[in-house]
Write a protein that holds these residues in place. Structure first.
Motif, PDB file in Angstrom:
ATOM      1  N   SER A  23     -13.642   5.131 -18.396  1.00  0.00           N
ATOM      2  CA  SER A  23     -12.437   4.900 -18.925  1.00  0.00           C
ATOM      3  C   SER A  23     -11.436   4.506 -17.926  1.00  0.00           C
ATOM      4  CB  SER A  23     -12.028   6.181 -19.690  1.00  0.00           C
ATOM      5  OG  SER A  23     -12.591   6.463 -20.793  1.00  0.00           O
ATOM      6  N   TYR A  24     -11.757   4.458 -16.717  1.00  0.00           N
ATOM      7  CA  TYR A  24     -11.022   3.724 -15.406  1.00  0.00           C
ATOM      8  C   TYR A  24     -11.771   2.862 -14.895  1.00  0.00           C
ATOM      9  CZ  TYR A  24      -8.958   8.658 -15.735  1.00  0.00           C
ATOM     10  OH  TYR A  24      -8.240   9.677 -16.010  1.00  0.00           O
ATOM     11  N   ASN A  25     -10.812   1.957 -14.237  1.00  0.00           N
ATOM     12  CA  ASN A  25     -11.337   0.722 -13.588  1.00  0.00           C
ATOM     13  C   ASN A  25     -11.833   1.335 -12.291  1.00  0.00           C
ATOM     14  OD1 ASN A  25     -11.637  -1.540 -12.060  1.00  0.00           O
ATOM     15  ND2 ASN A  25      -9.783  -2.513 -12.806  1.00  0.00           N
ATOM     16  N   PRO A  26     -13.307   1.186 -12.139  1.00  0.00           N
ATOM     17  CA  PRO A  26     -14.030   1.583 -11.103  1.00  0.00           C
ATOM     18  C   PRO A  26     -13.680   0.735  -9.659  1.00  0.00           C
ATOM     19  CG  PRO A  26     -15.683   0.109 -12.307  1.00  0.00           C
ATOM     20  CD  PRO A  26     -14.240   0.345 -13.157  1.00  0.00           C
ATOM     21  N   LEU A  27     -13.188  -0.329  -9.709  1.00  0.00           N
ATOM     22  CA  LEU A  27     -12.670  -1.150  -8.595  1.00  0.00           C
ATOM     23  C   LEU A  27     -11.480  -0.611  -7.961  1.00  0.00           C
ATOM     24  CD1 LEU A  27     -13.833  -4.608  -9.477  1.00  0.00           C
ATOM     25  CD2 LEU A  27     -15.180  -3.043  -8.010  1.00  0.00           C
ATOM     26  N   ALA A  28     -10.565   0.159  -8.803  1.00  0.00           N
ATOM     27  CA  ALA A  28      -8.972   0.421  -8.387  1.00  0.00           C
ATOM     28  C   ALA A  28      -9.018   1.475  -7.403  1.00  0.00           C
ATOM     29  CB  ALA A  28      -8.274   0.640  -9.696  1.00  0.00           C
ATOM     30  N   LEU A  29      -8.133   1.685  -6.684  1.00  0.00           N
ATOM     31  CA  LEU A  29      -7.986   2.308  -5.623  1.00  0.00           C
ATOM     32  C   LEU A  29      -7.281   3.672  -6.104  1.00  0.00           C
ATOM     33  CD1 LEU A  29      -8.509   3.516  -2.437  1.00  0.00           C
ATOM     34  CD2 LEU A  29      -6.277   2.101  -1.959  1.00  0.00           C
ATOM     35  N   HIS A  30      -6.299   3.093  -7.126  1.00  0.00           N
ATOM     36  CA  HIS A  30      -5.398   4.081  -7.831  1.00  0.00           C
ATOM     37  C   HIS A  30      -5.560   3.951  -9.391  1.00  0.00           C
ATOM     38  CE1 HIS A  30      -3.366   4.688  -4.008  1.00  0.00           C
ATOM     39  NE2 HIS A  30      -2.905   3.588  -3.873  1.00  0.00           N
ATOM     40  N   LYS A 132       2.065   3.805 -19.178  1.00  0.00           N
ATOM     41  CA  LYS A 132       2.975   4.152 -20.127  1.00  0.00           C
ATOM     42  C   LYS A 132       2.927   5.558 -20.017  1.00  0.00           C
ATOM     43  CE  LYS A 132      -0.268   4.286 -24.097  1.00  0.00           C
ATOM     44  NZ  LYS A 132      -0.785   4.009 -25.399  1.00  0.00           N
ATOM     45  N   ARG A 133       2.221   6.507 -19.714  1.00  0.00           N
ATOM     46  CA  ARG A 133       2.171   7.995 -19.462  1.00  0.00           C
ATOM     47  C   ARG A 133       3.414   8.433 -18.375  1.00  0.00           C
ATOM     48  NH1 ARG A 133      -0.699  12.113 -21.233  1.00  0.00           N
ATOM     49  NH2 ARG A 133      -2.256  10.686 -22.073  1.00  0.00           N
ATOM     50  N   ARG A 134       3.280   7.578 -17.305  1.00  0.00           N
ATOM     51  CA  ARG A 134       4.116   7.925 -16.067  1.00  0.00           C
ATOM     52  C   ARG A 134       5.342   7.109 -15.915  1.00  0.00           C
ATOM     53  NH1 ARG A 134      -1.312   8.214 -14.887  1.00  0.00           N
ATOM     54  NH2 ARG A 134      -2.020  10.285 -14.045  1.00  0.00           N
ATOM     55  N   SER A 135       5.191   6.086 -16.989  1.00  0.00           N
ATOM     56  CA  SER A 135       6.218   4.983 -16.965  1.00  0.00           C
ATOM     57  C   SER A 135       6.478   4.250 -15.499  1.00  0.00           C
ATOM     58  CB  SER A 135       7.851   5.545 -17.258  1.00  0.00           C
ATOM     59  OG  SER A 135       7.757   6.186 -18.740  1.00  0.00           O
ATOM     60  N   ARG A 136       5.395   4.048 -15.132  1.00  0.00           N
ATOM     61  CA  ARG A 136       5.398   3.423 -13.933  1.00  0.00           C
ATOM     62  C   ARG A 136       4.429   1.995 -13.600  1.00  0.00           C
ATOM     63  NH1 ARG A 136       3.171   6.744  -8.404  1.00  0.00           N
ATOM     64  NH2 ARG A 136       3.286   4.707  -6.950  1.00  0.00           N
ATOM     65  N   MET A 137       4.814   1.227 -12.847  1.00  0.00           N
ATOM     66  CA  MET A 137       3.985   0.047 -12.575  1.00  0.00           C
ATOM     67  C   MET A 137       3.096   0.090 -11.287  1.00  0.00           C
ATOM     68  SD  MET A 137       3.704  -3.275 -14.139  1.00  0.00           S
ATOM     69  CE  MET A 137       5.386  -3.804 -14.537  1.00  0.00           C
ATOM     70  N   TYR A 138       1.966  -0.014 -11.426  1.00  0.00           N
ATOM     71  CA  TYR A 138       1.031  -0.089 -10.425  1.00  0.00           C
ATOM     72  C   TYR A 138       0.470  -1.407  -9.857  1.00  0.00           C
ATOM     73  CZ  TYR A 138       0.791   5.074 -10.943  1.00  0.00           C
ATOM     74  OH  TYR A 138       1.183   6.411 -11.206  1.00  0.00           O
ATOM     75  N   ILE A 139       0.294  -1.664  -8.634  1.00  0.00           N
ATOM     76  CA  ILE A 139      -0.364  -2.744  -8.111  1.00  0.00           C
ATOM     77  C   ILE A 139      -1.716  -2.257  -7.396  1.00  0.00           C
ATOM     78  CG2 ILE A 139      -0.388  -4.996  -6.739  1.00  0.00           C
ATOM     79  CD1 ILE A 139       2.723  -4.895  -7.231  1.00  0.00           C
ATOM     80  N   ASN A 140      -3.007  -2.704  -8.144  1.00  0.00           N
ATOM     81  CA  ASN A 140      -4.111  -2.357  -7.322  1.00  0.00           C
ATOM     82  C   ASN A 140      -4.833  -3.575  -6.872  1.00  0.00           C
ATOM     83  OD1 ASN A 140      -4.568   0.626  -7.665  1.00  0.00           O
ATOM     84  ND2 ASN A 140      -4.804   0.326 -10.088  1.00  0.00           N
ATOM     85  N   ILE A 141      -5.110  -3.541  -5.627  1.00  0.00           N
ATOM     86  CA  ILE A 141      -5.765  -4.494  -5.012  1.00  0.00           C
ATOM     87  C   ILE A 141      -7.217  -4.283  -5.364  1.00  0.00           C
ATOM     88  CG2 ILE A 141      -6.696  -6.148  -2.929  1.00  0.00           C
ATOM     89  CD1 ILE A 141      -4.085  -5.086  -1.735  1.00  0.00           C
ATOM     90  N   LEU A 142      -8.016  -5.163  -5.976  1.00  0.00           N
ATOM     91  CA  LEU A 142      -9.551  -4.922  -6.533  1.00  0.00           C
ATOM     92  C   LEU A 142     -10.477  -5.596  -5.570  1.00  0.00           C
ATOM     93  CD1 LEU A 142      -9.017  -6.009 -10.170  1.00  0.00           C
ATOM     94  CD2 LEU A 142      -8.739  -3.639  -9.176  1.00  0.00           C
ATOM     95  N   SER A 143     -10.172  -6.510  -4.993  1.00  0.00           N
ATOM     96  CA  SER A 143     -10.926  -7.350  -4.119  1.00  0.00           C
ATOM     97  C   SER A 143     -10.266  -8.119  -3.025  1.00  0.00           C
ATOM     98  CB  SER A 143     -12.228  -8.083  -4.605  1.00  0.00           C
ATOM     99  OG  SER A 143     -11.598  -9.424  -5.266  1.00  0.00           O
ATOM    100  N   LEU A 144     -10.995  -8.157  -1.769  1.00  0.00           N
ATOM    101  CA  LEU A 144     -10.733  -9.194  -0.876  1.00  0.00           C
ATOM    102  C   LEU A 144     -11.826 -10.099  -0.186  1.00  0.00           C
ATOM    103  CD1 LEU A 144      -8.436  -7.812   2.225  1.00  0.00           C
ATOM    104  CD2 LEU A 144     -10.503  -9.299   2.656  1.00  0.00           C
ATOM    105  N   ALA A 145     -11.477 -11.077  -0.348  1.00  0.00           N
ATOM    106  CA  ALA A 145     -12.400 -12.492   0.381  1.00  0.00           C
ATOM    107  C   ALA A 145     -11.931 -12.893   1.641  1.00  0.00           C
ATOM    108  CB  ALA A 145     -12.370 -13.290  -0.767  1.00  0.00           C
ATOM    109  N   LEU A 146     -12.763 -13.229   2.366  1.00  0.00           N
ATOM    110  CA  LEU A 146     -12.490 -14.106   3.649  1.00  0.00           C
ATOM    111  C   LEU A 146     -12.856 -15.395   3.547  1.00  0.00           C
ATOM    112  CD1 LEU A 146     -14.220 -11.708   6.265  1.00  0.00           C
ATOM    113  CD2 LEU A 146     -11.756 -11.671   5.903  1.00  0.00           C
ATOM    114  N   VAL A 147     -11.841 -16.216   4.071  1.00  0.00           N
ATOM    115  CA  VAL A 147     -11.971 -17.641   4.036  1.00  0.00           C
ATOM    116  C   VAL A 147     -11.475 -18.386   5.539  1.00  0.00           C
ATOM    117  CG1 VAL A 147     -10.887 -19.771   2.815  1.00  0.00           C
ATOM    118  CG2 VAL A 147     -11.078 -17.628   1.809  1.00  0.00           C
ATOM    119  N   ALA A 148     -12.556 -19.378   5.654  1.00  0.00           N
ATOM    120  CA  ALA A 148     -12.244 -19.972   6.860  1.00  0.00           C
ATOM    121  C   ALA A 148     -11.848 -21.350   6.579  1.00  0.00           C
ATOM    122  CB  ALA A 148     -13.604 -19.901   7.810  1.00  0.00           C
ATOM    123  N   PRO A 149     -10.669 -21.810   6.729  1.00  0.00           N
ATOM    124  CA  PRO A 149      -9.950 -23.009   6.287  1.00  0.00           C
ATOM    125  C   PRO A 149     -10.816 -24.158   6.831  1.00  0.00           C
ATOM    126  CG  PRO A 149      -8.312 -21.498   6.570  1.00  0.00           C
ATOM    127  CD  PRO A 149      -9.512 -20.998   7.133  1.00  0.00           C
TER     128      PRO A 149
END
Length: 258
Positions: A23-30, A132-149
């Protein structure tokens, strides 16, 4: 009788535990309980480490790409193929070595890792959710990718998308190494006060980076540059990116207003 009741209670606890796990996003830090999420959008952002505001993430001797490479090599963090957005199948050791290998002018594989300064772009995927329970907006970074332009010489100098990582794993690694090294590893370099450098995890949490939205969740799973009406028009793509940014800010404001 009591034994039967005890077994029944144990089964109930196990079922609740399994239910909670999914019931939770396993990739989310919060993580937030799915039933409490009223709104969600998934974004992809590009962070150019050559921009002045982002240079603290790539200071000499403290380049974030080098820290991530060390994290994978030491077994703390798992690397996944860039296209594996769900991050289910790890890269093999040989594939990882090939992805980060230095290449000469003839694009010949060299048995040494590339210079971290060549990895000048980070691509992060994040979810914006309203609890909606805490009336708060969250931003969860899920993944990070490395790019060599421009490093993929075999493809005519196109960008080399090295690998994707679970941000949750990276955040834990950054914190661990920052503390173990007495604040000399995995740091965000503070150019204004060298006594107040910061853990990379905290820098991401505080949004101390400049970025550009290149994708927002849509039915066709297209990047902004792939929108039919915007293809080939870089200026219009930049305008659309900024427009999405403002729309999300306005949405959050209206939630509080009404």
């Amino acid at each position: 009788m009591r034994r039967g009741i005890g077994i029944l209670m144990l089964l109930c606890l196990l079922s609740v535990s399994a239910w909670a796990q999914y019931s939770y996003n396993p990739l989310a830090l919060h993580p937030v309980l799915e039933d409490d999420i009223m709104f969600r959008r998934v974004l992809t952002r590009v962070i150019n480490l050559r921009e002045k505001q982002n240079r603290p993430f790539a200071a000499v001797g403290h380049h974030i790409a080098q820290e991530i490479i060390w994290a994978v090599d030491s077994g703390y963090v798992t690397a996944y193929k860039y296209d594996d957005e769900r991050m289910e199948v790890p890269l093999s050791d040989s594939t990882w070595r090939f992805q980060i290998a230095e290449r000469d002018e003839y694009d010949t594989y060299l048995d040494m890792p590339m210079e971290p300064s060549n990895i000048s772009v980070l691509e992060i995927t994040e979810e914006i959710i309203f609890d909606k329970r805490r009336s708060r907006m969250y931003i969860n970074i899920l993944s990070l990718a490395l790019v060599a332009p421009g490093y993929n010489k075999q493809a005519g100098g196109m960008d080399l998308y090295i690998a994707r990582f679970k941000y949750k794993e990276l955040a834990e690694y950054f914190r661990k190494k920052y503390e173990e090294s007495n604040q000399t590893r995995c740091l965000w370099y503070n150019p204004q006060n060298n006594r107040r450098h910061m853990c990379l995890t905290d820098a991401f949490e505080l949004r101390l980076f400049s970025s550009r939205i290149v994708k927002i969740s849509n039915p066709d799973d297209l990047f902004i540059a792939q929108y039919p009406e915007l293809e080939g028009n870089v200026e219009a793509q930049l305008y659309k990116s900024r427009e999405i940014e403002y729309e999300l800010m306005e949405f959050e404001h209206n939630l509080w207003e009404f």
